[in-house]
Enzyme design. Sequence first.
Site, mmCIF file in Angstrom:
data_model
loop_
_atom_site.group_PDB
_atom_site.id
_atom_site.type_symbol
_atom_site.label_atom_id
_atom_site.label_comp_id
_atom_site.label_asym_id
_atom_site.label_seq_id
_atom_site.Cartn_x
_atom_site.Cartn_y
_atom_site.Cartn_z
ATOM 1 N N TYR A 1 94.732 142.228 67.364
ATOM 2 C CA TYR A 1 93.546 141.953 66.534
ATOM 3 C C TYR A 1 93.817 142.219 65.057
ATOM 4 O O TYR A 1 92.958 142.756 64.361
ATOM 5 C CB TYR A 1 92.366 142.814 67.010
ATOM 6 C CG TYR A 1 91.722 142.279 68.257
ATOM 7 C CD1 TYR A 1 90.764 141.280 68.171
ATOM 8 C CD2 TYR A 1 92.096 142.738 69.506
ATOM 9 C CE1 TYR A 1 90.188 140.765 69.314
ATOM 10 C CE2 TYR A 1 91.525 142.217 70.656
ATOM 11 C CZ TYR A 1 90.566 141.235 70.557
ATOM 12 O OH TYR A 1 89.994 140.712 71.688
ATOM 13 N N TYR B 1 81.477 140.644 76.268
ATOM 14 C CA TYR B 1 82.932 140.770 76.078
ATOM 15 C C TYR B 1 83.488 141.461 77.314
ATOM 16 O O TYR B 1 83.085 142.574 77.646
ATOM 17 C CB TYR B 1 83.292 141.574 74.814
ATOM 18 C CG TYR B 1 84.794 141.739 74.719
ATOM 19 C CD1 TYR B 1 85.597 140.681 74.294
ATOM 20 C CD2 TYR B 1 85.418 142.917 75.107
ATOM 21 C CE1 TYR B 1 86.979 140.789 74.262
ATOM 22 C CE2 TYR B 1 86.800 143.051 75.074
ATOM 23 C CZ TYR B 1 87.579 141.977 74.651
ATOM 24 O OH TYR B 1 88.950 142.097 74.629
ATOM 25 N N ASP C 1 80.447 145.546 84.700
ATOM 26 C CA ASP C 1 81.648 145.876 83.931
ATOM 27 C C ASP C 1 81.361 147.171 83.169
ATOM 28 O O ASP C 1 80.733 147.159 82.113
ATOM 29 C CB ASP C 1 81.968 144.711 82.977
ATOM 30 C CG ASP C 1 83.141 145.021 82.051
ATOM 31 O OD1 ASP C 1 83.637 146.163 82.072
ATOM 32 O OD2 ASP C 1 83.545 144.106 81.298
ATOM 33 N N LYS D 1 89.485 152.303 80.397
ATOM 34 C CA LYS D 1 89.293 153.105 79.186
ATOM 35 C C LYS D 1 89.270 154.610 79.469
ATOM 36 O O LYS D 1 90.322 155.229 79.583
ATOM 37 C CB LYS D 1 88.036 152.662 78.455
ATOM 38 C CG LYS D 1 88.196 151.253 77.833
ATOM 39 C CD LYS D 1 87.204 150.987 76.761
ATOM 40 C CE LYS D 1 87.300 149.579 76.203
ATOM 41 N NZ LYS D 1 88.291 149.388 75.179
#
Length: 473
Positions: A31, A158, A279, A308
């Site tokens: 990114y 996302y 999610d 994560k």
Amino acid sequence: MTEGPSTARPKPGADSASLAARDAAHLWHPYTQMLTRPEPLPIVRGEGVYLFAEDGRRFLDGTSSWWVNIHGHSHPKLNAALAAQAGEIEHVIFANCTHRPGVELAERLVEVLPRGLTRIFYSDNGSTAVEVAMKMASQYWSNQGQPRRTFIALHHAYHGDTVGAMSASEVSLFTKPFAPMLFDVVRAHAPYCYRCPLGLERASCGIACLGAEARPPAVSPGSWLATLGAQLEQHRGDVAAVLVEPMLQGAGGMIVWPSEFLGGVRKLCDAHGVLMIADEVLTGFGRTGRLFACEHASVAPDILCMSKAVTGGYMALGVTAASERIYDAFLSEDRAHTFFHGHSFTGNPLACALAVASLELIHETGAVEKVRRIEGWLRRGLEPLASHHAVGEVRIIGGVGIVELVSDRTTKSAGGYLDALGPMLTRKFLERGLLLRPLGNIVYAMPPYVITEEQTDWLTAQIRQVIDEVLGP
Ligand SMILES: Cc1ncc(COP(=O)(O)O)c(C=O)c1O
């Protein structure tokens, strides 16, 4: 031997060039526009909420290193768990073999996950956890001889950067270059109340974005079609699953939901005989003030994705949990019904051992209760910004504080992800020793749970002061 120009490279670390200069020679960052990027921070050490640069500068890690860190950097218990596991078995093929940390993690997750999620499938990261969930949902139906092609996802979603996860994510700057590779999904409205897609007010809307009740008079036919209830009706019999980020849509704009929407998604999925995938890659392990965000509406999805913070932010690990009903659909004498998915590092013992240690720490330290205290500190520090001329909305959920900046409060116009404001604010925060990464005009803080009240007050003061400095008081 003739002498020519030397082609020998200096040994890594042998020259005196800075890390940033050596980085520029060979690395390509995620990114990051490599032509115009600012020099990366050369981080050499972490401790608690702080990161330390090569030149001794200290930064508060205001986004938990891309939302993964919860117990602070270089935590003694997690360091010890990693070393102990490395001394036993670092990795082994998980198709033929099993191991203690893999089994223990599955047992502990099943104890704390929303009810009914009893089967654990490992992969490598958040995107693969979602990819696995979508493939599971798809094969669940085809194994029963009823193939279904449609996934319903939400606007502003996302879900990651692999092809399935990108397909489910909102069409955006992130996914446009890959459009030819992606498959179509059906997209329903998200409950982005500040920018209500139906033009309604939260106080009286009845969560019309679900479209579960009779059609509200204020809603135009076009908008109505994009409500979840209408989409499920339109594609009856062909929807494999509805995929949502419960309570907090992250990279798509840090959008906080009313919990009624989450409960409504479960009810609609049940009413239409469709699987629900949650999610929780971002929200799992306490981030929203509950261990899992689904708890805000006492919802148990059919499939739940984690990554994560699962390892406390130490190692890459994806986890997809499924109900026994999903699992049973793969049990067959016919080997073609096998779930054909796996990765070299599936069930990596180091990552699993860290996840077990991190779950223990969550319980030992009362981490979820701590996040609720952080929520109060973030409210106190950020809510005064709600009246600022450049602020459209302040949103707080658990350990996440969000300030949506606008160029006009009446029209709510804003620059979006590529707004030059983002990099400018990032620079100003760094000058003050705070590492944040605004999503364009969306400024947010999501620090590790070990942050103190004093450190949180300092963090929110920097956000208030930088907004005043850049946009005027
Ligand atoms: C909700 C959600 N799902 C999936 C992902 C993808 O995770 P990863 O970056 O580990 O592939 C992210 C990453 O930010 C996320 O926020």
